[in-house]
Design an enzyme around this catalytic site. Structure first.
Site, mmCIF file in Angstrom:
data_model
loop_
_atom_site.group_PDB
_atom_site.id
_atom_site.type_symbol
_atom_site.label_atom_id
_atom_site.label_comp_id
_atom_site.label_asym_id
_atom_site.label_seq_id
_atom_site.Cartn_x
_atom_site.Cartn_y
_atom_site.Cartn_z
ATOM 1 N N SER A 60 -27.390 -4.793 -14.016
ATOM 2 C CA SER A 60 -28.600 -4.806 -13.189
ATOM 3 C C SER A 60 -29.636 -3.853 -13.779
ATOM 4 O O SER A 60 -29.356 -3.097 -14.718
ATOM 5 C CB SER A 60 -28.263 -4.386 -11.754
ATOM 6 O OG SER A 60 -27.730 -3.072 -11.770
ATOM 7 N N GLY A 61 -30.832 -3.889 -13.222
ATOM 8 C CA GLY A 61 -31.880 -2.928 -13.535
ATOM 9 C C GLY A 61 -32.220 -2.837 -15.016
ATOM 10 O O GLY A 61 -32.325 -3.853 -15.706
ATOM 11 N N ASP B 256 -20.214 -3.124 -17.761
ATOM 12 C CA ASP B 256 -20.596 -2.680 -16.419
ATOM 13 C C ASP B 256 -19.347 -2.619 -15.554
ATOM 14 O O ASP B 256 -18.362 -3.319 -15.814
ATOM 15 C CB ASP B 256 -21.624 -3.631 -15.791
ATOM 16 C CG ASP B 256 -22.449 -2.937 -14.707
ATOM 17 O OD1 ASP B 256 -23.626 -2.638 -14.962
ATOM 18 O OD2 ASP B 256 -21.904 -2.676 -13.605
ATOM 19 N N ASP C 8 -14.945 0.483 -16.703
ATOM 20 C CA ASP C 8 -15.287 1.778 -16.112
ATOM 21 C C ASP C 8 -15.544 2.741 -17.276
ATOM 22 O O ASP C 8 -14.611 3.148 -17.962
ATOM 23 C CB ASP C 8 -14.116 2.243 -15.246
ATOM 24 C CG ASP C 8 -14.348 3.638 -14.667
ATOM 25 O OD1 ASP C 8 -15.370 4.274 -15.005
ATOM 26 O OD2 ASP C 8 -13.495 4.087 -13.884
ATOM 27 N N VAL C 9 -16.810 3.103 -17.486
ATOM 28 C CA VAL C 9 -17.124 3.900 -18.684
ATOM 29 C C VAL C 9 -16.519 5.298 -18.630
ATOM 30 O O VAL C 9 -16.443 5.976 -19.656
ATOM 31 C CB VAL C 9 -18.652 4.014 -18.937
ATOM 32 C CG1 VAL C 9 -19.270 2.666 -19.280
ATOM 33 C CG2 VAL C 9 -19.372 4.676 -17.771
ATOM 34 N N ASN D 293 -27.100 3.400 -21.226
ATOM 35 C CA ASN D 293 -27.909 3.324 -20.012
ATOM 36 C C ASN D 293 -27.132 3.675 -18.761
ATOM 37 O O ASN D 293 -27.705 4.200 -17.807
ATOM 38 C CB ASN D 293 -28.497 1.907 -19.910
ATOM 39 C CG ASN D 293 -29.032 1.619 -18.530
ATOM 40 O OD1 ASN D 293 -30.047 2.179 -18.141
ATOM 41 N ND2 ASN D 293 -28.347 0.771 -17.777
ATOM 42 N N TYR E 168 -27.245 15.524 -11.738
ATOM 43 C CA TYR E 168 -27.917 14.462 -12.492
ATOM 44 C C TYR E 168 -28.786 15.053 -13.598
ATOM 45 O O TYR E 168 -28.699 14.668 -14.769
ATOM 46 C CB TYR E 168 -28.766 13.617 -11.541
ATOM 47 C CG TYR E 168 -29.552 12.515 -12.226
ATOM 48 C CD1 TYR E 168 -28.929 11.327 -12.593
ATOM 49 C CD2 TYR E 168 -30.903 12.674 -12.513
ATOM 50 C CE1 TYR E 168 -29.634 10.319 -13.231
ATOM 51 C CE2 TYR E 168 -31.618 11.674 -13.153
ATOM 52 C CZ TYR E 168 -30.984 10.497 -13.510
ATOM 53 O OH TYR E 168 -31.683 9.515 -14.139
#
Ligand code: ZN
Length: 658
Positions: free
Chosen positions: A420-421, A441, A461-462, A488, A555
């Site tokens: 997405s995005g 993803d 799952d990164v 990303n 973040y």
């Protein structure tokens, strides 16, 4: 052979052209008859011209159309009388033949008619069907193929020795047809090439094709030469061969002069065929039917010695080029099929789609070789005949005309957070530029985001190192390497002040936004180093790096650390010709987390309308996922070829950043 004819479907066709479309598609659906644009069909129709007189028109398959998906628009209407007149000429050069076909059509927008149009015209039947049926070419690619064909068919078919498609073949078929045909004739076998059937109706012609090919299959079955089984060989795991595969792709790309996709295929008979002790002999005879040469080249590379393959290809060109009627430009000397004991089959193409076509063709070629070997020995056409098709002036003309390939043709990109995005928009931007994309993803929907051959979606799952490594290995197996990374994936947990920030939350953000990218960069480094045009990494950073805000400590810290990692990588990997640049987007609202409600409430919080809130930047402009993605793709392109370690804002201008 399965007869796919359905009366109910045929009855729905309004005229002969629609029936022609219908039965052409039936042929196209059976991959043992035709593959990827192979074969052609026609129907002769009498129709009124503009002045009210009737004229006979041959509707023949147009070039660029595939029988499986052909529509009425895919048939080129050529005036039949003119074609018959052309057939009387003693000689006609192929470019002039094509000119005659194109200038004697009744519809200006029609595709270029098949080069076998004159051959269709001279056959005195309303419907004509032509395929390169596996069973028929298996029988004819043997030492005594002609005798076997006569044994199978008797007087049912006219037999024509091999001549290259085009005017000469049409002439020869006309002669052989006149000499051999009779009331029993329902088809024509072209040795080392394929088979024709014909009839008064679409159904008759189609069913004769099925019956004729079925007879060849029965013959092969009786001789234990049909569906020849090979032992199941477990292929080497993807991770074990990934680096060697990427090296092979680098070698082939260098030889070709452009990046190529190398698709490793381990299904079906590929691994066992590649390991046969006699593969160096049986796979080195030539293609099953000459037009495959355009896709597969004449011979596969057996093993990995790309330089030796190139030397042999140059020798083949040097030997046959002097005998051509006009001078030829040598094509690249790189193989399109690689048979290797450890890899299985590797299919090489300028695009993933091309590589897929190569693999499909070679899967059928293996069956044909095994069948012919069981009959006593596979014998393809001599190299000079294959050379004539590979270097046909019509093909050479296409080559000269061929436009510029897309910027990233033959290259491979990996994108994280791709469902997405911004991530999804990056996948689209890269694919639009011709790249093959490995998209990762957490969302299961990643698997089905695109059905294009150039797309591989992997749910992953990164934050799990083992999953990441497996995904990279699968990506390399699918496309042969890794040229670009777009990092990303990231999470942005809601506002939380430092004094209340739980360690576990902090660590989770670091694992996903920072640690995962270290693993990806480290594990992809060997592949990026081998990238034909140099490796490129784009980091999707954040405005928070230059201008942090309160309430997003984890973040902001994770993105700042990632930014520093990227800068160090730019220093360390410059010598490996790998460029690393960062984008710092801000206020990109067309992503999953920004619902209408959230947007409205945030805008209200600042006393702005939603539109004002979206454009709350120096340029008063809205920043979309696509804006970020287009810039990410450009960062991988030639415009930024001399830029590394850069950080570029994509935020409409932010007074704190400026
Ligand atoms: Zn053909």
């Amino acid at each position: 052979m399965k007869n796919l004819w359905q009366n109910a479907e045929a009855d729905a066709c309004g005229n002969d052209l629609q029936l022609r479309v219908y039965s052409s598609r039936l042929l196209g659906r059976d991959k043992s008859l035709v593959l990827h644009g192979g074969g052609n069909t026609s129907v002769k129709m009498r129709q009124p011209d503009l002045f009210g007189s009737d004229e006979d028109v041959l509707h023949v398959k147009g070039s660029g159309w595939d029988l499986e998906t052909i529509a009425e628009a895919g048939f080129a209407p050529v005036r039949l009388d003119h074609l018959k007149k052309l057939a009387q000429l003693p000689a006609l050069a192929d470019p002039e033949m094509v000119n005659q076909l194109v200038t004697h059509q009744t519809r200006a927008a029609a595709p270029v008619p098949s080069v076998e149009a004159i051959l269709h015209a001279i056959l005195p039947y309303r419907f004509v069907d032509h395929t390169h049926a596996d069973a028929v070419v298996t029988v004819t690619n043997t030492a005594d193929g002609e005798a076997r064909i006569r044994e199978i068919y008797g007087d049912k078919v006219v037999v024509v020795p091999y001549v290259m498609p085009g005017f000469d073949l049409a002439r020869l078929c006309a002669q052989r047809f006149a000499a051999q045909s009779g009331p029993q004739t329902i088809g024509m076998v072209l040795l080392n090439h394929g088979i024709f059937s014909f009839g008064a109706t679409a159904q008759e012609s189609y069913e004769r094709m099925i019956a004729l090919v079925g007879l060849a299959e029965d013959y092969l079955r009786r001789h234990h030469a049909w569906d020849v089984a090979l032992p199941q060989v477990p292929p080497a795991p993807a991770a074990a061969v990934a680096r060697d595969l990427a090296q092979l792709r680098a070698d082939i790309s260098q030889l070709a002069g452009f990046p190529v996709v190398v698709a490793r295929r381990t299904e079906g008979k590929f691994p066992a065929f590649a390991r046969r002790p006699d593969v160096g002999t049986i796979a080195q005879q030539g293609p099953a039917t000459p037009d495959h040469v355009i896709r597969t080249k004449r011979l596969p590379l057996v093993g990995r010695d790309v330089a030796a393959y190139a030397a042999a290809y140059r020798a083949y060109f040097a030997e046959h080029e002097p005998h051509a009627k006009e001078r030829k430009t040598m094509l690249d000397a790189a193989p399109r099929v690689v048979l290797d004991a450890e890899f299985g089959l590797c299919a090489v193409g300028r695009t993933a789609q091309d590589a897929g076509i190569v693999a499909d063709i070679y899967a059928h070629t293996i069956d044909i070789i095994l069948g012919a070997t069981a009959l006593g020995g596979y014998r393809a056409l001599p190299a000079r005949d294959i050379f004539d098709v590979e270097y046909w002036d019509l093909e050479q003309a296409k080559l000269k005309k061929g436009g510029k390939p897309p910027a990233f043709a033959g290259e491979v990109a990996l994108v994280t957070g791709a469902a997405s995005g911004i991530g999804k928009a990056c996948v689209e931007a890269l694919m639009a530029r011709g790249a093959a994309v490995v998209a990762l993803d957490l969302q299961a929907s990643i698997g089905t985001l695109s059905d294009k051959a150039a797309y591989l979606g992997i749910q992953c799952d990164v934050s799990d190192e083992a999953q990441l490594k497996a995904a990279i290995a699968r990506g390399v197996e699918a496309f042969g390497g890794m040229d670009m990374l777009v990092l990303n994936a990231g999470i942005f947990p809601g506002g939380c002040k430092i004094e209340a920030l739980p360690t576990a939350d902090w660590q989770r953000v670091m694992r996903i936004n920072l640690d995962a990218n270290l693993v990806l960069m480290r594990e992809c480094h060997p592949f990026l180093k081998l990238a034909p045009r140099g490796g490129r990494i784009v980091i999707i950073g954040s405005k928070n790096v230059p201008a942090p805000g309160p309430g997003a400590a984890a973040y902001s810290a994770s993105k700042a650390a990632l930014n520093q990692l990227a800068r160090v990588a730019a220093l360390e990997w410059g010598g490996d010709n790998i460029r690393i640049n960062s984008l710092h987007p801000n206020a990109v609202f067309d992503t999953g987390i920004w619902t209408e409600e959230v947007l409205a409430s945030r805008a209200k919080h600042y006393g702005l309308t939603v539109d004002e809130y979206k454009r709350n930047n120096v340029l008063k402009t809205e920043v979309t996922s696509r804006d970020v993605a287009e810039l990410a793709a450009e960062l991988c392109g030639p415009l930024f070829a001399k830029t590394t370690g850069a950080q570029i804002p994509v935020d409409g201008g932010n007074d704190r950043v400026i």
